[in-house]
Design a protein around this motif. Structure first.
Motif, PDB file in Angstrom:
ATOM      1  N   ALA A  57       0.688  -1.146  -0.093  1.00 10.15           N
ATOM      2  CA  ALA A  57      -0.101  -0.305  -0.069  1.00 10.15           C
ATOM      3  C   ALA A  57       0.922   1.285   0.086  1.00 10.15           C
ATOM      4  N   LYS A  58       2.105   0.942   0.546  1.00 11.51           N
ATOM      5  CA  LYS A  58       2.935   2.131   0.415  1.00 11.51           C
ATOM      6  C   LYS A  58       3.372   2.750  -1.021  1.00 11.51           C
ATOM      7  N   GLU A  59       3.148   1.634  -1.765  1.00 12.10           N
ATOM      8  CA  GLU A  59       3.563   2.045  -3.436  1.00 12.10           C
ATOM      9  C   GLU A  59       2.238   2.382  -3.934  1.00 12.10           C
ATOM     10  N   GLY A  60       1.011   2.399  -3.198  1.00  8.10           N
ATOM     11  CA  GLY A  60      -0.291   2.734  -3.952  1.00  8.10           C
ATOM     12  C   GLY A  60      -0.492   4.033  -4.090  1.00  8.10           C
ATOM     13  N   PRO A  61      -1.721   4.409  -4.567  1.00  2.92           N
ATOM     14  CA  PRO A  61      -2.042   5.793  -4.982  1.00  2.92           C
ATOM     15  C   PRO A  61      -2.278   6.661  -3.532  1.00  2.92           C
ATOM     16  N   PHE A  62      -2.310   6.176  -2.383  1.00  4.38           N
ATOM     17  CA  PHE A  62      -2.538   6.953  -1.237  1.00  4.38           C
ATOM     18  C   PHE A  62      -1.464   6.910  -0.317  1.00  4.38           C
ATOM     19  N   GLY A  63      -0.114   6.094  -0.500  1.00  2.00           N
ATOM     20  CA  GLY A  63       1.105   6.299   0.138  1.00  2.00           C
ATOM     21  C   GLY A  63       0.912   5.393   1.416  1.00  2.00           C
ATOM     22  N   GLY A  64       0.051   4.626   1.633  1.00  2.00           N
ATOM     23  CA  GLY A  64      -0.155   3.718   2.759  1.00  2.00           C
ATOM     24  C   GLY A  64      -1.521   2.954   2.331  1.00  2.00           C
ATOM     25  N   PRO A  65      -1.751   2.335   3.484  1.00  2.00           N
ATOM     26  CA  PRO A  65      -3.136   1.512   3.650  1.00  2.00           C
ATOM     27  C   PRO A  65      -4.302   2.560   4.118  1.00  2.00           C
ATOM     28  N   ILE A  66      -5.402   2.129   3.523  1.00  2.00           N
ATOM     29  CA  ILE A  66      -6.509   3.196   3.697  1.00  2.00           C
ATOM     30  C   ILE A  66      -7.782   2.194   4.454  1.00  2.00           C
ATOM     31  N   ALA A  67      -8.613   2.663   5.172  1.00  2.00           N
ATOM     32  CA  ALA A  67      -9.793   1.867   5.591  1.00  2.00           C
ATOM     33  C   ALA A  67     -10.780   1.582   4.574  1.00  2.00           C
ATOM     34  N   HIS A  68     -11.385   0.603   4.674  1.00  2.00           N
ATOM     35  CA  HIS A  68     -12.441   0.201   3.874  1.00  2.00           C
ATOM     36  C   HIS A  68     -13.675   1.365   3.830  1.00  2.00           C
ATOM     37  N   GLY A  69     -14.241   1.769   2.703  1.00  2.00           N
ATOM     38  CA  GLY A  69     -15.453   2.737   2.842  1.00  2.00           C
ATOM     39  C   GLY A  69     -16.441   2.198   3.916  1.00  2.00           C
ATOM     40  N   TYR A  70     -16.669   1.080   3.819  1.00  2.00           N
ATOM     41  CA  TYR A  70     -17.729   0.498   4.707  1.00  2.00           C
ATOM     42  C   TYR A  70     -17.314   0.050   6.105  1.00  2.00           C
ATOM     43  N   LEU A  71     -15.906   0.358   6.241  1.00  2.00           N
ATOM     44  CA  LEU A  71     -15.426   0.470   7.793  1.00  2.00           C
ATOM     45  C   LEU A  71     -16.175   1.748   8.240  1.00  2.00           C
ATOM     46  N   THR A  72     -15.699   2.823   7.405  1.00  2.00           N
ATOM     47  CA  THR A  72     -15.941   4.286   7.818  1.00  2.00           C
ATOM     48  C   THR A  72     -17.327   4.300   7.972  1.00  2.00           C
ATOM     49  N   LEU A  73     -18.256   3.747   7.109  1.00  2.00           N
ATOM     50  CA  LEU A  73     -19.683   4.005   7.134  1.00  2.00           C
ATOM     51  C   LEU A  73     -20.116   3.185   8.434  1.00  2.00           C
ATOM     52  N   SER A  74     -19.681   2.158   8.623  1.00  2.00           N
ATOM     53  CA  SER A  74     -20.024   1.455  10.084  1.00  2.00           C
ATOM     54  C   SER A  74     -19.863   2.223  11.446  1.00  2.00           C
ATOM     55  N   LEU A  75     -18.859   3.137  11.253  1.00  2.00           N
ATOM     56  CA  LEU A  75     -18.828   3.998  12.556  1.00  2.00           C
ATOM     57  C   LEU A  75     -19.926   4.803  12.957  1.00  2.00           C
TER      58      LEU A  75
END
Length: 151
Positions: free
Chosen positions: A52-70
């Motif tokens: 994920a560090k090499e991915g588009p956001f520079g590191g891991p991101i939370a699942h959208g549905y994790l954010t929604l579940s909060l």
């Protein structure tokens, strides 16, 4: 911190009311991994820290549905409805994820009780919510939640 109402009549009076802002909570990599295990969604952008560090956001991101579940735990900081027998998540009218939530960041909810409508045996509320990331320029999640409360 939040608003407490007792019964449906008091809840009805809150239509078109800003409910305020919840406390911040941290989105740890452990929380992301636990969500991945619970849902079976182990996409690398969430759980493979090195890739994920090499991915588009520079590191891991939370699942959208994790954010929604909060939404629910954050929302319960803002509004507590007492004097009812049942509280039910009825659904969502709208959900969007305008911005990713990076592992290690903090999020909070800003909410407004948009509408309160009578339904047989209770009331239905519509809440406009925005989950924002600390220091972010766009919300992480924008949603409209529908819940029912029964006497």
């Amino acid at each position: 911190m939040g608003i407490t109402v007792n019964g449906l009549d008091e809840l009805k009076k809150l239509a078109d009311t800003d409910l305020g802002t919840s406390d911040w909570i941290e989105i740890t990599q452990e929380r992301i991994n636990t969500f991945a295990d619970a849902t079976g969604d182990h996409q690398w952008i969430h759980v493979d820290v090195e890739k994920a560090k090499e991915g588009p956001f520079g590191g891991p991101i939370a699942h959208g549905y994790l954010t929604l579940s909060l939404f629910i735990p954050l929302f319960t900081e803002l509004l507590d409805v007492e004097g009812v027998t049942t509280k039910v998540n009825y659904g969502l009218n709208k959900v969007r994820f305008p911005s990713p939530v990076k592992a290690g960041s903090r999020v909070r909810l800003v909410a407004r009780l948009a509408e309160v409508a009578e339904v047989p045996g209770g009331v239905q509320i519509t809440v406009d919510g925005m989950i924002e990331t600390e220091g972010g320029t766009k919300p992480a999640c924008v949603l409209q939640s529908v819940s029912r409360f029964y006497a």
